[in-house]
Motif scaffolding. Structure first.
Motif, PDB file in Angstrom:
ATOM      1  N   GLY A 218       0.805  -1.212   0.000  1.00 36.52           N
ATOM      2  CA  GLY A 218       0.000   0.000   0.000  1.00 36.52           C
ATOM      3  C   GLY A 218       0.840   1.264   0.000  1.00 36.52           C
ATOM      4  N   GLY A 219       0.569   2.163  -0.945  1.00 34.72           N
ATOM      5  CA  GLY A 219       1.290   3.417  -1.045  1.00 34.72           C
ATOM      6  C   GLY A 219       2.518   3.337  -1.927  1.00 34.72           C
ATOM      7  N   VAL A 220       2.926   2.121  -2.313  1.00 35.07           N
ATOM      8  CA  VAL A 220       4.040   1.932  -3.241  1.00 35.07           C
ATOM      9  C   VAL A 220       3.521   1.313  -4.536  1.00 35.07           C
ATOM     10  CG1 VAL A 220       6.219   0.728  -3.664  1.00 35.07           C
ATOM     11  CG2 VAL A 220       5.781   1.756  -1.427  1.00 35.07           C
ATOM     12  N   LEU A 221       2.876   0.175  -4.423  1.00 38.84           N
ATOM     13  CA  LEU A 221       2.294  -0.489  -5.598  1.00 38.84           C
ATOM     14  C   LEU A 221       0.853  -0.053  -5.823  1.00 38.84           C
ATOM     15  CD1 LEU A 221       3.747  -4.077  -5.132  1.00 38.84           C
ATOM     16  CD2 LEU A 221       4.743  -2.099  -6.299  1.00 38.84           C
ATOM     17  N   THR A 222       0.385   0.880  -4.982  1.00 37.07           N
ATOM     18  CA  THR A 222      -0.952   1.456  -5.143  1.00 37.07           C
ATOM     19  C   THR A 222      -0.844   2.976  -5.101  1.00 37.07           C
ATOM     20  OG1 THR A 222      -1.524   1.716  -2.791  1.00 37.07           O
ATOM     21  CG2 THR A 222      -1.868  -0.479  -3.779  1.00 37.07           C
ATOM     22  N   THR A 223      -1.958   3.617  -5.351  1.00 37.32           N
ATOM     23  CA  THR A 223      -2.045   5.058  -5.138  1.00 37.32           C
ATOM     24  C   THR A 223      -1.846   5.345  -3.644  1.00 37.32           C
ATOM     25  OG1 THR A 223      -4.447   4.712  -5.062  1.00 37.32           O
ATOM     26  CG2 THR A 223      -3.518   5.558  -7.111  1.00 37.32           C
ATOM     27  N   PRO A 224      -1.562   6.602  -3.266  1.00 35.24           N
ATOM     28  CA  PRO A 224      -1.294   6.917  -1.861  1.00 35.24           C
ATOM     29  C   PRO A 224      -2.454   6.539  -0.935  1.00 35.24           C
ATOM     30  CG  PRO A 224      -0.593   8.723  -3.265  1.00 35.24           C
ATOM     31  CD  PRO A 224      -1.348   7.767  -4.153  1.00 35.24           C
TER      32      PRO A 224
ATOM     33  N   HIS B 129      -6.035   2.373  -5.965  1.00 31.23           N
ATOM     34  CA  HIS B 129      -5.851   1.893  -7.334  1.00 31.23           C
ATOM     35  C   HIS B 129      -4.405   1.450  -7.548  1.00 31.23           C
ATOM     36  CE1 HIS B 129      -9.791   3.518  -8.187  1.00 31.23           C
ATOM     37  NE2 HIS B 129      -9.408   4.663  -7.639  1.00 31.23           N
ATOM     38  N   PRO B 130      -4.187   0.541  -8.486  1.00 34.43           N
ATOM     39  CA  PRO B 130      -2.813   0.089  -8.756  1.00 34.43           C
ATOM     40  C   PRO B 130      -1.932   1.226  -9.258  1.00 34.43           C
ATOM     41  CG  PRO B 130      -4.428  -1.413  -9.729  1.00 34.43           C
ATOM     42  CD  PRO B 130      -5.187  -0.196  -9.291  1.00 34.43           C
ATOM     43  N   ASN B 131      -0.684   1.191  -8.841  1.00 36.12           N
ATOM     44  CA  ASN B 131       0.322   2.129  -9.334  1.00 36.12           C
ATOM     45  C   ASN B 131       1.064   1.420 -10.475  1.00 36.12           C
ATOM     46  OD1 ASN B 131       2.419   3.889  -9.774  1.00 36.12           O
ATOM     47  ND2 ASN B 131       3.045   4.046  -7.632  1.00 36.12           N
ATOM     48  N   GLU B 132       0.558   1.576 -11.682  1.00 42.70           N
ATOM     49  CA  GLU B 132       1.019   0.770 -12.806  1.00 42.70           C
ATOM     50  C   GLU B 132       2.510   0.918 -13.111  1.00 42.70           C
ATOM     51  OE1 GLU B 132      -0.561  -1.602 -13.962  1.00 42.70           O
ATOM     52  OE2 GLU B 132      -2.663  -1.220 -13.468  1.00 42.70           O
ATOM     53  N   PRO B 133       3.089   2.123 -13.075  1.00 40.76           N
ATOM     54  CA  PRO B 133       4.537   2.208 -13.347  1.00 40.76           C
ATOM     55  C   PRO B 133       5.375   1.383 -12.370  1.00 40.76           C
ATOM     56  CG  PRO B 133       3.527   4.376 -13.508  1.00 40.76           C
ATOM     57  CD  PRO B 133       2.484   3.474 -12.936  1.00 40.76           C
TER      58      PRO B 133
ATOM     59  N   ARG C 252      -4.956  -8.605  -2.751  1.00 40.69           N
ATOM     60  CA  ARG C 252      -4.318  -9.517  -3.701  1.00 40.69           C
ATOM     61  C   ARG C 252      -4.974  -9.443  -5.086  1.00 40.69           C
ATOM     62  NH1 ARG C 252      -1.039 -13.903  -3.053  1.00 40.69           N
ATOM     63  NH2 ARG C 252       0.015 -14.121  -1.057  1.00 40.69           N
ATOM     64  N   SER C 253      -6.252  -9.097  -5.121  1.00 39.62           N
ATOM     65  CA  SER C 253      -6.953  -9.021  -6.413  1.00 39.62           C
ATOM     66  C   SER C 253      -6.578  -7.774  -7.204  1.00 39.62           C
ATOM     67  CB  SER C 253      -8.467  -9.053  -6.187  1.00 39.62           C
ATOM     68  OG  SER C 253      -8.913  -7.845  -5.594  1.00 39.62           O
ATOM     69  N   MET C 254      -5.841  -6.847  -6.590  1.00 42.36           N
ATOM     70  CA  MET C 254      -5.512  -5.591  -7.246  1.00 42.36           C
ATOM     71  C   MET C 254      -4.325  -5.699  -8.193  1.00 42.36           C
ATOM     72  SD  MET C 254      -6.000  -2.719  -4.276  1.00 42.36           S
ATOM     73  CE  MET C 254      -5.460  -1.443  -5.410  1.00 42.36           C
TER      74      MET C 254
END
Length: 214
Positions: free
Chosen positions: A11-17, A95-99, A129-131
């Motif tokens: 959370g906050g790295v592989l996702t939005t803040p 939301h996923p942090n796609e980059p 996990r589904s994200m």
């Protein structure tokens, strides 16, 4: 020492803040996050353990955590608040942090051993996990709620290294959006990148795995 492994927070790295999710909860329910924080602080002072940390260690259920928070907030708000939608609102705003996900996939493809180390909630596992393609990218996942410890406790970093096959800490790059968690990793000898945004973090991570930073 050559880098062998990369360990990322969720959370906050592989996702939005995460701040966006907490703001969404405040906007939806009208309960100020400051009131939530103060309520948890009072519970921690009374019980000797911070309720959020106990939730993340898997020692209390999500429902027990929310019940305690409802009780504590009632005096502040003048009514017993509805918190049952916390999980739903939180994840709707995340939301996923796609980059960053693409970077993790690239690092895996380049042969680095990949680990995910998250402070999380046991009941939330199917949702987070589904994200993103967790098992496609990461060979091991250490979830605080299932191991009874949380960042920044040194033992959870040591467990992560053990599950990765025992690389030396100096051969590991660790990524987290919370500075104290990065400090704990550095104290064990890892190279830590404090994530603030993808534009800043991706070059720092690439430099770290290339051995350009200590």
């Amino acid at each position: 020492m050559a880098i062998e492994a990369v360990v990322s927070d969720f959370g906050g790295v592989l996702t939005t803040p995460l701040l966006g999710s907490f703001a969404a909860f405040q906007d939806t329910t009208g309960i100020p996050m400051e009131s939530m924080g103060k309520a948890m602080g009072r519970i921690a002072e009374r019980d000797g353990q911070h309720p959020l940390y106990e939730l993340e260690r898997g020692r209390v259920s999500e429902e027990a955590f929310l019940d305690g928070l409802r009780d504590e907030l009632e005096a502040d708000l003048g009514h017993r608040p509805e918190l049952h939608r916390f999980r739903e609102i939180y994840f709707d705003a995340l939301h996923p942090n796609e980059p960053m996900i693409e970077l993790m996939r690239s690092l895996r493809d380049r042969g680095y051993r990949m680990g995910l180390l998250t402070n999380n909630v046991r009941e939330w596992e199917p949702l987070w996990r589904s994200m993103l393609p967790v098992d496609e990218i990461f060979e091991i996942v250490v979830d605080s709620a299932f191991v009874g410890m949380r960042k920044p406790e040194p033992e959870i970093y040591e467990l992560t290294l053990e599950r990765l096959g025992g690389p030396a800490p100096e051969a590991v790059v660790f990524i987290d959006d919370i500075e104290v968690n990065c400090d704990a990793a550095r104290e064990l000898g890892m190279c830590a990148v404090h994530f603030r945004d993808a534009e800043q973090a991706i070059p720092e991570i690439e430099a770290a795995v290339a051995g350009s930073t200590g």
